[in-house]
Motif scaffolding. Structure first.
Motif, PDB file in Angstrom:
ATOM      1  N   LYS A  72       4.850  -1.864  -9.803  1.00  0.00           N
ATOM      2  CA  LYS A  72       5.501  -0.835  -8.970  1.00  0.00           C
ATOM      3  C   LYS A  72       4.956   0.432  -9.149  1.00  0.00           C
ATOM      4  N   GLU A  76       2.932   2.785  -5.841  1.00  0.00           N
ATOM      5  CA  GLU A  76       3.166   4.176  -5.568  1.00  0.00           C
ATOM      6  C   GLU A  76       2.058   4.807  -5.657  1.00  0.00           C
ATOM      7  N   HIS A  79       0.444   3.767  -2.356  1.00  0.00           N
ATOM      8  CA  HIS A  79       1.280   4.565  -1.265  1.00  0.00           C
ATOM      9  C   HIS A  79       0.535   5.893  -1.087  1.00  0.00           C
ATOM     10  N   ASP A 130      14.267   4.126  -3.965  1.00  0.00           N
ATOM     11  CA  ASP A 130      13.674   3.228  -3.217  1.00  0.00           C
ATOM     12  C   ASP A 130      14.446   2.894  -1.711  1.00  0.00           C
ATOM     13  N   GLU A 159       7.536  -1.849  -0.313  1.00  0.00           N
ATOM     14  CA  GLU A 159       8.786  -1.215  -0.895  1.00  0.00           C
ATOM     15  C   GLU A 159      10.042  -2.197  -1.185  1.00  0.00           C
ATOM     16  N   HIS A 162      10.247  -3.046  -4.505  1.00  0.00           N
ATOM     17  CA  HIS A 162      10.725  -2.086  -5.174  1.00  0.00           C
ATOM     18  C   HIS A 162      12.226  -2.054  -5.382  1.00  0.00           C
TER      19      HIS A 162
HETATM   20 FE   LIG Z   1       8.703   2.544  -3.815  1.00  0.00          FE
END
Ligand SMILES: [Fe+2]
Ligand SMILES: [Fe+2]
Lengths: 313, 96
Positions: A72, A76, A79, A130, A159, A162
């Motif tokens: 996770k 991020e 992202h 999230d 996501e 997540h």
């Molecule tokens: Fe996230």
């Protein structure tokens, strides 16, 4: 029609016709500036957001949870990179954006200025933080700026894991021992209100709402999205078996929505100003990571340069 | 590090599976091509989205203007006879 007017007209028609604007298209300066600010803030949030959860990687209670949490946090980072790349298509450099973050000239989401005190916080972040982020981000997949919309589509796909891992984590705790349930409840109590603040100030005080809506950057108001999140989350909390810390929270059959209590906007403004529990720590950690990594970036460039001059035999 | 020391920008193209062409996925920074491939793998194919990756220095790409009104694409606009629907064929003809 003078040439600028013709360009503006073409831009307006493209956006209103639900077509995407691409990097080399003409666009109004204010549209470009708004996007750079928004995408950069979003990118900064992704990478600063690695810190509160990264805090628990070494102390995850099982190998399974540790592998999940690492994946996770790595997502991020990814992202952040998708979003920095999208911002760069608007003519800013990565270094410039990082520099603005490090000097406190650009913001990141206030939510990451709260501490992660127990393992249950990892679950509460996945489920609530999230979850709120997804609610905000899904409409951005249709944002008028192509590279941003494409980055958001990729992000939204990732996501959902997540949020689900966070829910599962909390569900395991809330159906465990009394102490585990108490830990889950405490984490939810602390993260609920800050999560609702993630949607930004009430519509009446939101500075750029109308213009961003006309540009098809933002498609729903802050209050609309906040309501949507509350409506989705309350039934989930019942399955978890935890309460939400709001005595005014109740179903309003007439509106077809949950009513909820007033948010503490004074706290929100304080955290945005820099006076949240972890603002200084988050930024100092980020700056240190950047500075301590400088020699690696320089060495890699020097090595690439050397290889260019004397190709391997 | 000054902006002159920034790693160069690379555009990343990913073939999601055999039989499909490479599609633009996004961009990354890397000091050289080997690192660009590794970074592209970590950033754009964390969930098996790729079976092959191309990385191209962004500075090596020459692009047309994306504006569809651009006269660059005009030569294609008035050649309707390039499309099969341009031709009159009797209704009874099959498989044509
Ligand atoms: Fe996230
Ligand atoms: Fe994210």
């Amino acid at each position: 029609m003078d040439p600028t007017e013709a360009l503006e007209e073409h831009f307006r028609r493209t956006v209103e016709g639900e077509q995407r604007i691409e990097p080399r298209d003409w666009m109004p300066d204010a549209y470009r500036a708004t996007l750079v600010r928004q995408i950069a803030q979003h990118a900064h949030s992704e990478i600063i957001g690695m810190q509160p959860e990264g805090n628990w990687i070494t102390r995850a209670p099982s190998l399974r949870r540790k592998a999940i949490l690492m994946a996770k946090v790595q997502d991020e980072a990814g992202h952040g990179l998708y979003l920095y790349a999208a911002a760069e298509t608007l003519g800013t450099s990565r270094d410039q954006l990082l520099d603005l973050l490090h000097r406190g000239r650009q913001k990141y989401s206030s939510i990451f200025n709260y501490p992660t005190l127990t393992w249950a916080d990892v679950g509460a972040i996945g489920w609530l933080v999230d979850g709120a982020a997804i609610t905000n981000q899904i409409p951005l997949c249709r944002c008028s700026y192509g590279p941003y919309a494409r980055a958001m589509t990729r992000i939204c796909k990732e996501e959902s894991f997540h949020q689900r891992q966070g829910f599962e984590l909390l569900h395991t705790l809330s159906h465990g021992t009394a102490a585990q349930l108490a830990m889950a409840q405490d984490a939810v109590n602390r993260w609920w209100w800050p999560s609702l603040m993630m949607f930004g100030p009430p519509d009446a005080e939101s500075a750029h709402g109308a213009r961003s809506a006309a540009w098809r950057i933002k498609r729903h108001s802050n209050d609309e999205l906040r309501q949507r999140f509350v409506d989705m989350t309350v039934p989930q909390s019942e399955v978890l078996g935890v309460s939400l810390p709001d005595p005014e929270l109740r179903w309003n059959a007439e509106r077809g929505h949950y009513d909820f209590g007033a948010l503490d906007w004074e706290e929100f403004r304080a955290v945005v100003r820099g006076d949240g529990p972890c603002n200084r720590q988050r930024l100092a950690h980020r700056v240190a990571a950047h500075e301590e990594g400088a020699w690696v970036r320089e060495a890699a460039l020097a090595y690439a340069e050397k290889r260019r001059r004397e190709p391997a035999a | 590090m000054s902006s002159s020391g920034e790693w160069p920008l690379w555009e990343v193209f990913v073939r999601s599976r055999r039989g499909l062409s490479h599609t633009h996925a996004g961009s990354i920074h890397a000091a050289d091509a080997t690192m660009a491939l590794r970074n592209a793998r970590d950033v754009y194919t964390r969930r098996g989205e790729g079976s092959s990756i191309w990385v191209v220095p962004a500075s090596a790409i020459t692009a047309s203007s994306p504006d569809e009104k651009d006269p660059f694409f005009d030569p294609a606009a008035d050649k309707v006879y390039r499309h099969p629907t341009f031709y009159d064929i009797p209704d009874e003809v099959r498989n044509l």
